[in-house]
Write an enzyme that holds these catalytic residues in place. Structure first.
Site, PDB file in Angstrom:
ATOM      1  N   CYS A  43      -0.199  32.365 -26.970  1.00 51.61           N
ATOM      2  CA  CYS A  43       0.447  33.399 -27.776  1.00 51.61           C
ATOM      3  C   CYS A  43      -0.409  33.569 -29.028  1.00 51.61           C
ATOM      4  O   CYS A  43      -0.792  32.593 -29.666  1.00 51.61           O
ATOM      5  CB  CYS A  43       1.859  32.936 -28.145  1.00 51.61           C
TER       6      CYS A  43
ATOM      7  N   LYS B 179       4.710  -0.661   3.875  1.00 48.95           N
ATOM      8  CA  LYS B 179       4.691   0.339   2.795  1.00 48.95           C
ATOM      9  C   LYS B 179       6.109   0.750   2.414  1.00 48.95           C
ATOM     10  O   LYS B 179       6.991   0.824   3.268  1.00 48.95           O
ATOM     11  CB  LYS B 179       3.935   1.574   3.272  1.00 48.95           C
TER      12      LYS B 179
ATOM     13  N   ASP C  36      -0.504  -1.103  -6.414  1.00 49.81           N
ATOM     14  CA  ASP C  36      -1.222   0.125  -6.139  1.00 49.81           C
ATOM     15  C   ASP C  36      -2.331   0.274  -7.177  1.00 49.81           C
ATOM     16  O   ASP C  36      -2.131   0.806  -8.258  1.00 49.81           O
ATOM     17  CB  ASP C  36      -0.256   1.309  -6.226  1.00 49.81           C
TER      18      ASP C  36
ATOM     19  N   CYS D 173       4.989  33.037 -34.434  1.00 48.31           N
ATOM     20  CA  CYS D 173       5.912  32.996 -33.304  1.00 48.31           C
ATOM     21  C   CYS D 173       6.930  31.877 -33.544  1.00 48.31           C
ATOM     22  O   CYS D 173       6.551  30.742 -33.830  1.00 48.31           O
ATOM     23  CB  CYS D 173       5.108  32.730 -32.028  1.00 48.31           C
TER      24      CYS D 173
ATOM     25  N   CYS E 189       8.141  35.715 -28.504  1.00 48.89           N
ATOM     26  CA  CYS E 189       8.037  36.689 -29.596  1.00 48.89           C
ATOM     27  C   CYS E 189       7.408  37.996 -29.129  1.00 48.89           C
ATOM     28  O   CYS E 189       7.246  38.918 -29.923  1.00 48.89           O
ATOM     29  CB  CYS E 189       7.233  36.098 -30.756  1.00 48.89           C
TER      30      CYS E 189
ATOM     31  N   GLU F   5       3.711 -10.847  -0.471  1.00 47.13           N
ATOM     32  CA  GLU F   5       3.210 -10.531  -1.810  1.00 47.13           C
ATOM     33  C   GLU F   5       3.485  -9.072  -2.146  1.00 47.13           C
ATOM     34  O   GLU F   5       3.550  -8.228  -1.253  1.00 47.13           O
ATOM     35  CB  GLU F   5       1.687 -10.756  -1.865  1.00 47.13           C
TER      36      GLU F   5
ATOM     37  N   CYS G  30       4.015  37.045 -25.027  1.00 50.98           N
ATOM     38  CA  CYS G  30       4.651  35.749 -25.261  1.00 50.98           C
ATOM     39  C   CYS G  30       6.136  35.859 -24.905  1.00 50.98           C
ATOM     40  O   CYS G  30       6.814  36.790 -25.346  1.00 50.98           O
ATOM     41  CB  CYS G  30       4.488  35.364 -26.724  1.00 50.98           C
TER      42      CYS G  30
ATOM     43  N   TYR H 230      -5.644 -12.116  -5.182  1.00 49.24           N
ATOM     44  CA  TYR H 230      -4.782 -12.432  -4.042  1.00 49.24           C
ATOM     45  C   TYR H 230      -5.509 -12.937  -2.799  1.00 49.24           C
ATOM     46  O   TYR H 230      -4.868 -13.206  -1.792  1.00 49.24           O
ATOM     47  CB  TYR H 230      -3.931 -11.219  -3.653  1.00 49.24           C
TER      48      TYR H 230
ATOM     49  N   LYS I  52       2.526  -5.489  -3.067  1.00 43.53           N
ATOM     50  CA  LYS I  52       1.315  -4.713  -2.840  1.00 43.53           C
ATOM     51  C   LYS I  52       1.128  -3.798  -4.032  1.00 43.53           C
ATOM     52  O   LYS I  52       1.831  -2.807  -4.197  1.00 43.53           O
ATOM     53  CB  LYS I  52       1.423  -3.903  -1.547  1.00 43.53           C
TER      54      LYS I  52
HETATM   55  S1  IVH Z   1      -4.679  -8.523   1.084  1.00 41.68           S
HETATM   56  C1  IVH Z   1      -7.731  -7.950   4.663  1.00 41.68           C
HETATM   57  N1  IVH Z   1      -2.895  -8.574  -0.787  1.00 41.68           N
HETATM   58  O1  IVH Z   1      -3.886  -3.131  -0.373  1.00 41.68           O
HETATM   59  C2  IVH Z   1      -7.142  -7.155   3.585  1.00 41.68           C
HETATM   60  N2  IVH Z   1      -4.088  -6.557  -0.426  1.00 41.68           N
HETATM   61  O2  IVH Z   1      -5.409  -2.128   2.607  1.00 41.68           O
HETATM   62  C3  IVH Z   1      -6.679  -8.054   2.528  1.00 41.68           C
HETATM   63  N3  IVH Z   1      -3.501  -4.779  -1.974  1.00 41.68           N
HETATM   64  O3  IVH Z   1      -6.872  -2.011  -0.811  1.00 41.68           O
HETATM   65  C4  IVH Z   1      -5.849  -7.372   1.566  1.00 41.68           C
HETATM   66  N4  IVH Z   1      -1.991  -5.891  -3.113  1.00 41.68           N
HETATM   67  O4  IVH Z   1      -6.532  -3.863  -2.396  1.00 41.68           O
HETATM   68  C5  IVH Z   1      -3.812  -7.837  -0.144  1.00 41.68           C
HETATM   69  N5  IVH Z   1      -1.281  -8.765  -2.456  1.00 41.68           N
HETATM   70  C6  IVH Z   1      -2.202  -8.049  -1.810  1.00 41.68           C
HETATM   71  C7  IVH Z   1      -2.469  -6.711  -2.165  1.00 41.68           C
HETATM   72  C8  IVH Z   1      -3.431  -6.003  -1.434  1.00 41.68           C
HETATM   73  C9  IVH Z   1      -2.629  -4.739  -2.987  1.00 41.68           C
HETATM   74  C10 IVH Z   1      -4.350  -3.649  -1.557  1.00 41.68           C
HETATM   75  C11 IVH Z   1      -5.772  -4.028  -1.263  1.00 41.68           C
HETATM   76  C12 IVH Z   1      -6.205  -3.066  -0.216  1.00 41.68           C
HETATM   77  C13 IVH Z   1      -4.927  -2.566   0.347  1.00 41.68           C
HETATM   78  C14 IVH Z   1      -4.786  -2.987   1.768  1.00 41.68           C
END
Ligand code: IVH
Length: 678
Positions: free
Chosen positions: A429, A317, A120, A434, A414, A116, A411, A227, A118
């Site tokens: 300024c 990551k 942010d 100016c 000017c 999946e 400035c 998720y 991830k």
């Molecule tokens: S599963 C047991 N799936 O990533 C942990 N986490 O440390 C289950 N995150 O803060 C997490 N996308 O919020 C999972 N598709 C995804 C995710 C996801 C983002 C974040 C989650 C957590 C961090 C993992």
């Protein structure tokens, strides 16, 4: 490392990581990049691996996130919300895969994984009981989270009720995030309002979700992807992670299912990783990696968890969007209000496919905080799509030739003197003539959201100013063909077109003109609010501070700035000239309907039985009136519900007629009947 020093280092790391946790999770305001944080964390883990006696429940390695902030009620997670282990590279993932296969599979078969994106953002839990969303919380320390139920409910794509059939009880987990476009918009409007801008979409999501007033959250276009599951009643047999997502979808929950890859074996996982990484920059939201989960739930249960993370999932990551480069120069930019801001010019560096050659330094405090000097080697980071930030100065790489930059006394454009108000971080300024300020003011005036005069770019404006054809905004309306012919590449047709565009801009909606004037802290939104409240520029310019702060969204700072602007003789002259030259704004499009409250200002106070405050205020507008938040001599009526307090008293003392709810209802009914008969 000696016994004392590894203990000391361990204590230092624990303290430092806890401090960063607090900055990140509670204050939404991290000081270091994710990469730097991860580095500290890894050092902690490797130290604890070498000296296991250091591990205790007080170590951040055994904890998740940070304790919930006291300003929110806390909520206990029925099943703890854990964190994920990270794999920095393919080898670390292969190790993870191998260890599961060797230890948990009878045969050395290939494993099936759900891969999946991830996102942010911010991890949240949503409790649905009998299909109804009853509680929502942040992750907090994994056991106790913060109650954000009312805030979560403002996310429009999140159902308050699941589509049946659904389980009796289910704790849904997901990530709340911002789309990049919405993030940029938010930052722009925060800037306009003089509010805090966010360093990246994650901070924006966290900051928006953790508002004490859910109305503030509602104004932020947050999104969510679900998720995972915490607790679930067992009427349903769910055998895999992909099935979890399919069920979520059937229940009406937003999922990122189309982007989830079911990978057979480690190689397919690595392919999925490359694919996500390649697409990272073309997605509407920011992802910082890929989460790989063992797909079969039965195997997940067997694998279980170790301390803070499950053994069945790992986060791969992405490399940070960071790079090292050199600051070649620091230039000073003068904005339209005279604000002098430093900009770092960098030796070009490519960050995830984007060449970066400038970095914003925000303000002088930032230069001081970083101790940034011209010639320094620095780490720059691209957060979202915003201009990159200098996150760190590599002081250890200094040659001694670097030169510090100091606050300018004059400035740079000017040479007028510069002033820095005590409560501000930017020097300004002081010369309103100016040329740098003038050009910025005019650029703003003609810009698309303002007067929308097409064909006057920076080059043309620069030339017109140099030639002395324009000195200020109003001069635009005195330009003639001959003036324009003096410009490079300006022929008959182009000049005629430009003059037409200038002419056409003379009757803008009022809000555009207000915005175009470039009043400090008045952005597009505030301009619209003002145009809704005041019918003309004259009305706006003669209002007092209470009239302004009576508008819900306008605070002291914005009100003061508006009052200042209209009290400035130069601005008064500008407006007189604009009017004399035929600039005549139209009242806003949502011209008030005819109605019994036409032109009247009404203040609502106390609690009403039939309407919420907002509904009453909307109705007042529909009846032709305007609603205001405070009583002054300009108030025409006060609509008073039960337990009305000081506003009602003030109305009485000023002899302002008071409407009760019954009288107000009668008014609305009268209007409805009237409309119905047409
Ligand atoms: S599963 C047991 N799936 O990533 C942990 N986490 O440390 C289950 N995150 O803060 C997490 N996308 O919020 C999972 N598709 C995804 C995710 C996801 C983002 C974040 C989650 C957590 C961090 C993992």
């Amino acid at each position: 490392m000696g016994a004392v020093s590894y203990r000391r280092r361990h204590a230092e790391l624990c303290k430092e990581i806890k401090r960063h946790n607090h900055l990140y999770y509670v204050l939404d305001s991290p000081e270091v990049s994710d990469a730097e944080y991860d580095q500290l964390f890894r050092e902690l883990l490797s130290l604890e691996a070498e000296f296991p006696e250091l591990v205790s429940s007080a170590s951040p390695s055994q904890q998740v996130g940070a304790q919930p902030a006291a300003k929110f009620a806390s909520v206990e997670h029925a099943v703890p919300m854990l964190s994920l282990k990270n794999a920095r590279n393919a080898d670390e993932f292969l190790e993870f895969d191998k260890s599961i296969r060797e230890n948990f599979l009878a045969s050395n078969a290939e494993l099936e994984y759900a891969c999946e994106m991830k996102l942010d953002g911010v991890a949240v839990e949503l409790v649905y009981e009998n299909g109804i969303l009853t509680k929502s919380s942040t992750r907090g320390d994994g056991y106790l989270g913060e109650d954000i139920t009312e805030n979560i409910k403002t996310i429009s794509e999140l159902p308050h009720k699941l589509i049946h059939p659904c389980p009796r009880i289910v704790d849904v987990r997901g990530e709340v995030y911002f789309n990049l476009i919405d993030f940029q918009k938010l930052n722009r409007s925060q800037e306009e309002l003089g509010g805090k801008t966010f360093a990246n979409p994650r901070n924006a999501a966290a900051g928006s979700l953790r508002q004490l007033d859910s109305k503030a959250t509602a104004s932020r276009p947050l999104r969510i992807f679900c998720y995972g599951v915490g607790r679930i009643s067992t009427e349903l047999e769910i055998s895999s992670q992909i099935e979890v997502l399919r069920h979520f979808k059937d229940w009406g929950l937003p999922v990122n299912l189309d982007e989830t890859v079911c990978a057979r074996g480690a190689n397919e996982v690595l392919e999925a990783y490359d694919n996500f990484l390649n697409r990272r920059d073309s997605l509407p939201f920011e992802i910082d990696g890929m989460v790989v989960k063992v797909n079969q739930i039965a195997l997940q249960s067997e694998l279980g968890t170790v301390s803070r993370s499950p053994r069945w999932a790992i986060a791969m990551k992405f490399p940070p969007k960071q790079g090292e480069t050199c600051v070649e120069a620091i230039s000073l930019q003068v904005g339209r209000t005279g604000a002098i801001t430093p900009v770092a010019h960098l030796k070009p560096v490519v960050l995830s496919g984007v060449t970066v050659s400038r970095a914003s330094l925000h303000n002088w405090d930032e230069i001081e905080r970083l101790d940034l000097r011209v010639g320094d080697r620095v780490i720059v980071e691209r957060a979202g799509d915003v201009i990159p930030d200098v996150v760190k100065v590599l002081t250890e790489k200094r040659s001694g030739q670097e030169s510090p930059v100091s606050l300018p006394l004059r400035c740079p454009e000017c040479h007028a003197s510069v002033q820095k108000a005590e409560n501000e971080v930017v020097p300004r300024c002081t010369n309103t003539h100016c040329p740098a300020q003038t050009i910025e003011r005019i650029k703003h005036f003609v810009s698309r959201d303002a007067m929308d005069i097409d064909g006057l770019g920076e080059k043309q404006l620069d030339q017109l100013i140099q030639l002395g054809k324009i000195v200020d905004i109003a001069d635009l309306y005195e330009l003639n063909k001959n003036d324009l012919f003096a410009l490079d590449r300006m022929g008959e047709t182009l000049a005629a077109k430009l003059l037409d565009a200038i002419e056409a801009s003379k009757a803008p909606p009022l809000s555009r003109l207000i915005y175009a004037l470039g009043i400090r802290h008045v952005g597009r939104n505030t301009a619209k609010l003002l145009a809704k409240r005041f019918n003309s520029l004259e009305e706006l310019s003669s209002c007092d501070k209470t009239d302004l702060t009576a508008i819900h969204e306008i605070g002291d700072k914005v009100a003061d700035s508006i009052i200042d602007f209209f009290g400035n003789p130069e601005k008064i002259l500008l407006m007189t000239r604009l009017a004399a030259l035929g600039v005549e704004p139209k009242p806003e499009a949502q011209v008030l309907r005819e109605g019994p409250l036409k032109g009247k200002t009404v203040v609502v106070t106390g609690s009403l039985k039939s309407f919420s405050r907002n509904q009453a205020e909307d109705l007042i507008e529909q009846l032709g009136g305007r609603s205001s938040g405070s009583v002054s001599k300009k108030t025409d009526y006060v609509l008073a519900g039960e337990n009305a307090g000081s506003k009602l008293e003030k109305a009485r003392s000023l002899d302002i007629p008071v409407l009760d709810e019954a009288a107000f209802l009668a008014l609305t009914e009268e209007t409805n009947n009237h409309e119905g008969s047409r």
